[in-house]
Design an enzyme around this catalytic site. Structure first.
Site, PDB file in Angstrom:
ATOM      1  N   ASP A  47       5.503  -3.100  11.383  1.00 44.38           N
ATOM      2  CA  ASP A  47       4.042  -2.937  11.534  1.00 44.38           C
ATOM      3  C   ASP A  47       3.593  -3.034  12.993  1.00 44.38           C
ATOM      4  OD1 ASP A  47       4.705  -5.613  11.629  1.00 44.38           O
ATOM      5  OD2 ASP A  47       2.900  -6.314  10.618  1.00 44.38           O
ATOM      6  N   SER A  54       7.511  -4.966   7.227  1.00 45.56           N
ATOM      7  CA  SER A  54       7.144  -5.924   8.292  1.00 45.56           C
ATOM      8  C   SER A  54       7.955  -7.212   8.244  1.00 45.56           C
ATOM      9  CB  SER A  54       5.653  -6.234   8.206  1.00 45.56           C
ATOM     10  OG  SER A  54       4.941  -5.042   8.181  1.00 45.56           O
ATOM     11  N   ARG A  79       0.828  -1.212   0.000  1.00 45.06           N
ATOM     12  CA  ARG A  79       0.000   0.000   0.000  1.00 45.06           C
ATOM     13  C   ARG A  79       0.859   1.259   0.000  1.00 45.06           C
ATOM     14  NH1 ARG A  79      -3.890   0.724   4.701  1.00 45.06           N
ATOM     15  NH2 ARG A  79      -2.030   0.118   5.846  1.00 45.06           N
TER      16      ARG A  79
END
Length: 900
Positions: A640, A586, A522
């Site tokens: 994350d 992450s 994203r």
């Protein structure tokens, strides 16, 4: 004349559909806890939860009490692939003094007969399981326990009502054990109707209804547990013995009962009771015919008005006479013969009229029986949510077997009333004897299966003591990761993130965030406002990462990322602005500062080459330079988990821990600088990314790893690594379930022992299926549908087992996760030196958010293992996007403060 006279006995289809609707309403009443006490149709649970599946085997005894004779049987069931069985029986009379005497005499007589049978069959040296067919209404509380509600069928034995008939039989057998040396184990109490269904179910696995039309009448069928209020539990199905003979005892059929029905009832042993049975059962049809003939004769319509003594005598016309008179060809001559024997001297017209009376009485019986059976079939079809259903009805009873027209009439009417059910009628061979043995054989099979399933799932049940050990080991590993001399070899890496503060509300500005951590990537634009109108606005776009890029070269991966950023900047119209950027990455990184992160190793299916050991911020800057279209200020590389903590920290300043329980599993928390030996300085705090997924890679939790965990680990992309994560995270739970299902199928406990192609496929069992299967709101039918989508053709019993396996795996995951978290909150409490700690944990991840039980079990485990900590769990909203922007904003704020 006869038609006019018996007009009320002729029932149209509309009337039968109405009877069907009335019976359906009575069934619902009988199944409800509050309405059952006043229901006439008692809908008794039989505790028979499974039909035969063909794998039953062994030698069984059965005794059968309830008909005109007592029977003892020896049944051998062979597991030879042909589903064959062998039955040997012996019949004993039931003397009047026994069936109308006292309880002790009755059960002594049963034990005597059984002892004689075992002697003749040379079985005295064997200990055999026994099924007891007891064809009277019983309230069962277990498969092998039932209280007699009341006698029917001419039985009137004193002192048995409201007592457990199995205990009575066991007592009688106990006496014999000493004197006659017989040893039997009464395993199941079975109603003859249930026995009929089970016998036919052995030959045809579609059989889920049992019907008796003989001296008495009754039906049973497999009902969904969730509809049976009288028994605990919602899983699976159970056979319900309707005891439909009492339908109408509350007046529900009064409009259909004729004067003859009323007269017959008044003269019976139990006036006002079993009214439906008295309109259907063969015990009463002969008597109904007698009463009609008597009245017609008195009115001069038959036999020239001459009433013989026989016609005045109750019970003189029996069902065998009615059947003989209705025979197709020899019916008329039979009628003449029978009537002459009764001293009635019939003309040919008399014979035709009498034959017609018999037809109308037996036809009404078949019609009423068909209407009630149609109600049961409709209920089964609706339970299964099918538009059209194929099923089999197992059937037994003298009336059905010996009456020349009855079966044909019944079949025809049932098919007319339920055109959307394709019904096969299967005649039971010695249903009550073989059926009791079948119920016993199934109970035997289920007990053996239960043992095997329990053995497979036992390693997943973690006692509190074990969870405490896990918590203590995690604490030890956390300390190793913080210490300079042990950090290099520690499995829990305790990586410093250089995030040294949480939001204080003064953050503001426009920020970009990138989020890479799974199969999607994203790009976000985040606008943060401070002051009274404090808010966070986000705009984002999602891009897919194809497998060939996930597992290609590092350069290809970062070029793809930059291509996606370029698309987004174009889309938002901000290509010229040099915005501060937070990069959520992450994967385990070793950071030397907030904007330097060296990849320790890929996880979650990524395998891009030339990245491990490299600085991911440099690789991103290089790719931006190669594209040469825009420039960005990369401020922070973010995990994350840290993003999750920061998002919740923006709402609640008490939030100092972040937890991810989703595809992966990880925790971060704010640690005192003085405890972090690998970073210079002792002042303030820094967020530590524990990377706890590697806990246990040194073998410290091998004692709780099962053979299934080892299989999953060996088949993974990184064998021997991330062992704790492989027991707690969504990416692997479905795979553990799949391994267990394969093992249970190999043992013949699931899917008929057939491992389907789809079950052999890795990754078929996604975690979302676990969440769906374990949902309390899902009926087993829907569980079966999910399994069918996965290409697994399951029975109802299979679905229960699959649900249980999913539950064991996800509960263990939540408990292990809770044990790890308890170690962290306890450490925080001790570091602060307080008796009681209040703290908030920011949580994200699909497993925590979507699984029906995971979050509850996790919270309960933390509470149990860290009782002095009051932990609040707060759901994070977009930790990896919003969190990355907040970290960037906090870093900017702290940087500006430092410069000032």
């Amino acid at each position: 004349q006869v038609d006019r006279y018996l007009y009320h006995m002729r029932l149209s289809d509309d009337v039968l559909l109405d009877v069907m609707a009335r019976f359906q309403a009575e069934m619902v009443k009988g199944l409800g806890k509050d309405t059952n006490p006043t229901a006439t149709v008692k809908m008794l649970p039989s505790f028979v939860r499974s039909l035969p599946d063909g794998s039953e085997k062994g030698e069984f005894l059965a005794v059968d009490l309830g008909g005109s004779q007592f029977r003892a049987h020896q049944v051998k069931v062979f597991d030879d692939g042909k589903q064959s069985s062998q039955l040997e029986s012996k019949f004993y009379p039931t003397p009047k003094e026994v069936i109308q005497g006292n309880g002790a005499e009755l059960f002594d007589y049963v034990a005597d007969c059984l002892s004689d049978f075992m002697e003749t069959k040379n079985l005295k040296h064997k200990k055999l399981p026994l099924g007891f067919t007891f064809s009277f209404p019983c309230k069962q509380t277990k498969l092998e326990e039932g209280l007699l509600l009341g006698w029917t069928k001419h039985f009137k034995v004193r002192g048995v009502q409201d007592t457990d008939v199995v205990s009575c039989l066991r007592k009688a057998l106990q006496k014999h054990k000493a004197s006659f040396d017989i040893d039997v184990d009464v395993l199941a109490l079975v109603n003859d109707t249930v026995g009929t269904m089970m016998t036919c179910g052995y030959d045809d696995q579609r059989c889920e209804v049992g019907l008796i039309i003989g001296t008495g009448t009754n039906a049973c069928y497999m009902e969904e547990m969730r509809h049976i209020d009288l028994v605990e539990g919602d899983e699976g199905r159970m056979c319900i013995n309707t005891e439909w003979g009492a339908f109408g005892d509350d007046g529900a059929l009064d409009d259909l009962r004729t004067e003859f029905d009323r007269e017959l009832d008044l003269g019976s042993l139990n006036p006002g009771k079993q009214l439906f049975e008295k309109m259907i059962g063969s015990l009463y049809l002969g008597e109904l015919v007698r009463l009609i003939l008597l009245k017609m004769t008195k009115e001069g319509l038959l036999f020239n008005g001459k009433v013989s003594a026989a016609l005045l005598t109750k019970g003189k016309i029996e069902m065998k006479h009615v059947s003989a008179m209705e025979k197709y060809k020899e019916g008329l001559s039979n009628t003449k013969e029978i009537l002459t024997e009764l001293n009635l001297f019939p003309s040919e017209e008399d014979c035709i009229a009498v034959q017609h009376v018999c037809t109308i009485v037996s036809f009404r019986s078949a019609n009423l029986c068909a209407a009630a059976l149609a109600a049961i079939l409709t209920r089964l079809r609706e339970n299964k949510k099918l538009l059209r259903m194929r099923t089999t009805v197992g059937i037994d009873g003298g009336l059905y077997k010996t009456h020349p027209q009855y079966a044909k009439r019944l079949h025809k009417v049932v098919r007319r009333l339920v055109p959307n059910c394709d019904v096969r009628f299967l005649l039971s061979v010695s249903g009550s004897g073989k059926g009791a043995a079948m119920v016993t054989a199934v109970a035997y099979r289920l007990a053996a299966q239960r043992k095997q399933i329990d053995a497979a799932l036992a390693p997943f049940l973690l006692p509190l003591e074990t969870l405490r050990e896990v918590k203590n080991k995690m604490r030890t590993e956390l300390e190793y990761g913080l210490k300079r001399e042990t950090q290099a070899s520690a499995t829990v890496k305790m990586l410093p993130t250089y995030v040294c503060g949480t939001p204080d509300g003064t953050e503001k500005g426009k920020f970009l965030a990138l989020d890479l951590g799974g199969t999607n990537f994203r790009v976000l634009l985040v606008k943060i406002r401070s002051g009274r109108r404090r808010s966070v606005q986000m705009y984002n776009k999602i891009f897919a990462i194809p497998l060939e890029i996930m597992q290609g070269t590092g350069e290809e991966l970062f070029d793809h990322i930059v291509q996606c950023i370029a698309d987004f900047l174009e889309y938002m119209g901000i290509k010229g602005a040099r915005l501060p950027l937070g990069f959520t990455f992450s994967f385990p990184c070793r950071q030397a500062s907030i904007d330097k992160g060296t990849l320790v190793g890929w996880t979650k299916g990524f395998k891009a080459t030339d990245c491990e050991g490299e600085d991911v911020v440099d690789m991103l800057r290089e790719a931006i330079r190669r594209r040469n279209e825009f420039d960005l200020d990369i401020v922070a590389v973010v995990n994350d988990t840290v993003g999750t903590m920061m998002t919740c920290g923006y709402e609640d300043p008490n939030c100092e821990i972040g937890l991810i329980a989703g595809t992966g599993s990880n925790v971060c928390y704010m640690e005192d600088m003085k405890n972090i030996e690998i970073v210079e300085g002792n002042e303030g705090k820094m967020c530590i990314n524990t990377e706890w997924g590697g806990f246990g890679d040194n073998g410290c939790i091998d004692n709780i790893r099962t053979k299934y965990d080892k299989e999953v680990d060996e088949g993974s992309l990184n064998p021997g690594k991330q062992r704790y994560e492989k027991m707690t995270s969504g990416m692997y739970l479905g795979e553990i379930v799949r391994q267990i299902l394969i093992d249970l199928t190999k043992q013949g406990l699931l899917f008929r022992g057939q491992i389907s192609e789809s079950l052999r496929k890795r990754g078929i069992f996604e975690t979302k299926f676990l969440s769906q299967i374990e949902s309390d709101r899902l009926a087993l039918l829907q569980v079966r549908r999910i399994l069918q989508q996965l290409g697994l053709d399951s029975t109802c019993e299979d679905s229960i087992i699959v649900k249980e396996v999913c539950g064991a795996v996800s509960k263990r995951a939540a408990q292990l996760c809770g044990a790890g978290l308890a170690a962290i909150v306890e450490k925080k409490r001790e570091d602060r030196g307080v008796e009681h700690l209040q703290i908030t944990v920011g949580v994200d991840g699909t497993l925590y958010k979507l699984h029906p039980h995971f979050s509850r079990v996790l919270r309960e485990t933390v509470k149990e293992l860290a009782p002095q900590c009051d932990v609040t769990f707060m759901l994070s909203e977009d930790g990896s996007g919003k969190g990355a922007a907040l970290i960037t904003a906090v870093a900017k704020r702290l940087h500006n403060v430092g410069q000032k």
